[in-house]
Design an enzyme around this catalytic site. Structure first.
Site, PDB file in Angstrom:
ATOM      1  CD  GLU A 256      -8.446 -24.664  40.309  1.00 11.35           C
ATOM      2  OE1 GLU A 256      -9.322 -23.876  39.748  1.00 11.35           O
ATOM      3  OE2 GLU A 256      -8.755 -25.359  41.140  1.00 11.35           O
TER       4      GLU A 256
ATOM      5  CE  LYS B 197     -13.709 -23.947  39.611  1.00  7.11           C
ATOM      6  NZ  LYS B 197     -12.107 -24.014  40.043  1.00  7.11           N
TER       7      LYS B 197
ATOM      8  CG  HIS C 205      -6.026 -26.336  46.302  1.00  3.66           C
ATOM      9  ND1 HIS C 205      -6.751 -26.837  45.080  1.00  3.66           N
ATOM     10  CD2 HIS C 205      -6.341 -24.996  46.473  1.00  3.66           C
ATOM     11  CE1 HIS C 205      -7.086 -25.596  44.477  1.00  3.66           C
ATOM     12  NE2 HIS C 205      -7.105 -24.657  45.240  1.00  3.66           N
TER      13      HIS C 205
ATOM     14  CG  ASP D 258     -17.171 -20.649  22.343  1.00  2.00           C
ATOM     15  OD1 ASP D 258     -17.025 -20.068  23.670  1.00  2.00           O
ATOM     16  OD2 ASP D 258     -17.958 -19.905  21.458  1.00  2.00           O
TER      17      ASP D 258
HETATM   18  C1  MEV Z   1     -11.506 -26.781  42.616  1.00  2.00           C
HETATM   19  O1  MEV Z   1     -10.980 -26.013  41.564  1.00  2.00           O
HETATM   20  C2  MEV Z   1     -12.384 -28.172  42.151  1.00  2.00           C
HETATM   21  C3  MEV Z   1     -13.027 -28.810  43.221  1.00  2.00           C
HETATM   22  O2  MEV Z   1     -13.455 -28.247  44.178  1.00  2.00           O
HETATM   23  C4  MEV Z   1     -13.771 -29.743  42.491  1.00  2.00           C
HETATM   24  C5  MEV Z   1     -14.546 -30.670  43.604  1.00  2.00           C
HETATM   25  O3  MEV Z   1     -15.032 -30.284  44.905  1.00  2.00           O
HETATM   26  O4  MEV Z   1     -14.971 -31.933  43.215  1.00  2.00           O
HETATM   27  C6  MEV Z   1     -11.788 -29.507  44.067  1.00  2.00           C
END
Ligand code: MEV
Length: 438
Positions: A86, A280, A393, A296
């Site tokens: 990513e 996530k 991003h 792992d």
């Molecule tokens: C993207 O990989 C992760 C985010 O969505 C985490 C979040 O929203 O806190 C930017």
């Protein structure tokens, strides 16, 4: 078209496997075999090493292996290796490391290292008899695993407990041997599973000979013996803190930033839809280091998400508050990691990753991984409450879009320059590239 099953596939050579795939599933693709082969390592022994990690290997699947420098953790400055595709993750980690490096760095502490494994079995009979049997047989079980435990004991680990647990209410006749382990610097999966299978075998054999049992009671059925990837007592805490005024950012006062940050975390604490995405983001940092160090990541993912739901509702793994003018941001997570055994010493890049981290103990690695997760979350929430996530991003994603559009090196250079002053989106890049080309 119905495809016939193939037998003896694993015995074919790599070339034969690719030929079979090409003639079966990839008929329309001219260059699939070539693409697969392009990733073979010219060093045949290195290629063989990778092939022997698993079955039916056709090729190698590359991920970028990068570094997030400037992580100050408990007073030591680390460069953290990350394996991740990513685009923005390593940049975000590096930014957070720099930010907190100027504000005292990260503190991390291991709160426990207990691993768990269970023998699940069915017993139909009087519970008291089973309890007495367990009391009698427990030393024999420990004796039975002695040859397996010897080396681990030398390193300060071993079996730390075996308990009989009654799960009869959940499922008729269901009991467990709930076992705890200390596995020191190894993740310990093979060690734990071997001990559990030995416990199960000895337990069943001893039951068959136990005179106080009736014929039915003697017939204990072992359902399965397996470690648990839920390790709530193999726990690490990572934290940052600073005076609120040091958080001033993007035209916000420190107080306003802290207020927005704490509120964003409260939303993740209360709202599962947000909590999953929030966590996530944490896993972006955690998985990348776990993968780079040959650990792992599926085990880590499963255990951490279970922990996020431990009180019956899925919630945020991180928390923040402001007290007496001090901002605190912290996380406690379970992490079962190893720095010896498994892939850690086998994969040349995992070895290098661990060397970059100064050959950490498993406890040190727990701290580093937790910090990477906390840093990642800080960076994500900071963007979310200030510029929005897409700005950074998409900037990092620009190269992917340009590659998709098959931009030449010269075009890429011009586009990077152009998008220093413009917002990146797929259509904006497409349009700018078209303009450039015409
Ligand atoms: C993207 O990989 C992760 C985010 O969505 C985490 C979040 O929203 O806190 C930017």
């Amino acid at each position: 078209m119905m495809i016939d099953p193939i037998s003896g596939f694993s015995k074919l050579t790599k070339e034969e496997k690719i030929d079979w795939l090409s003639s079966t599933y990839l008929k329309d693709s001219q260059n699939a075999p070539q693409i697969l082969k392009q990733y073979w390592n010219p060093d045949s022994s290195l290629q063989q090493l990778h092939e022997e990690f698993t079955e039916n290997t056709l090729s190698n699947y590359y991920l970028p292996f990068g570094i997030a420098p400037n992580f100050m953790i408990n007073g030591f400055r680390y460069a953290i290796p990350m394996a991740i595709e990513e685009s923005s993750v390593i940049a975000a980690a590096s930014k957070a490391a720099k930010f907190w490096g100027k504000r005292g760095g990260f503190k991390a502490e291991v709160l426990g290292t207990q691993k768990i494994g269970q023998v699940h079995f069915i017993y139909s009979g009087e519970k008291e008899k089973l309890v007495n049997f367990f009391r009698k047989v427990k030393p024999e079980l420990l004796e039975a695993v002695e040859p397996l435990v010897r080396n681990m004991k030398k390193r300060g680990g071993g079996v730390t407990g075996i308990e009989l647990r009654d799960k009869n209410e959940a499922l008729g006749g269901y009991f467990q041997l709930h076992c705890t382990f200390e596995t020191k610097d190894s993740m310990g999966a093979n060690f734990i599973n071997s001990c559990l299978e030995r416990f199960a075998e000895s337990f069943k054999t001893a039951a068959e000979k136990h005179e106080a049992f009736s014929a039915t009671e003697k017939d204990i059925e072992i359902v399965m013996s397996i470690l648990s990837n839920y390790v709530p007592d193999c726990l690490v805490r990572a934290e940052v803190s600073c005076p609120v005024e040091d958080l001033a950012d993007h035209g916000l006062t420190g107080e306003a930033f802290a207020g927005k940050f704490v509120r964003a975390l409260k939303i993740a604490e209360t709202e599962p839809f947000r909590a999953v995405t929030h966590n996530k983001g944490i896993m972006n940092g955690i998985d990348a280091v776990v993968l780079a160090t040959g650990n792992d990541f599926r085990a880590v993912e499963a255990g951490i998400h279970a922990y996020a739901a431990k009180d019956g509702k899925y919630t945020s793994l991180t928390h923040a508050d402001v007290r007496n003018g001090q901002f605190r941001f912290w996380m406690e997570i379970p992490l079962a990691l190893g720095t010896v055994g498994g892939l850690t010493g086998l994969h040349p890049l995992s070895k290098i990753a661990l060397e970059i981290l100064q050959k950490p103990s498993a406890e040190d690695l727990m701290k580093i991984v937790a910090v990477a997760g906390l840093a990642q979350n800080f960076a994500a929430v900071k963007s979310l409450i200030t510029t929005g996530i897409q700005q950074g991003h998409m900037k990092m994603h620009l190269m992917n879009i340009l590659n998709q559009l098959q931009a030449t090196p010269e075009e890429k250079e011009a586009m990077v320059e152009h998008f220093k002053k413009h917002n990146v989106s797929h259509s904006a890049v497409e349009e700018a590239l078209e303009n450039l080309r015409s």
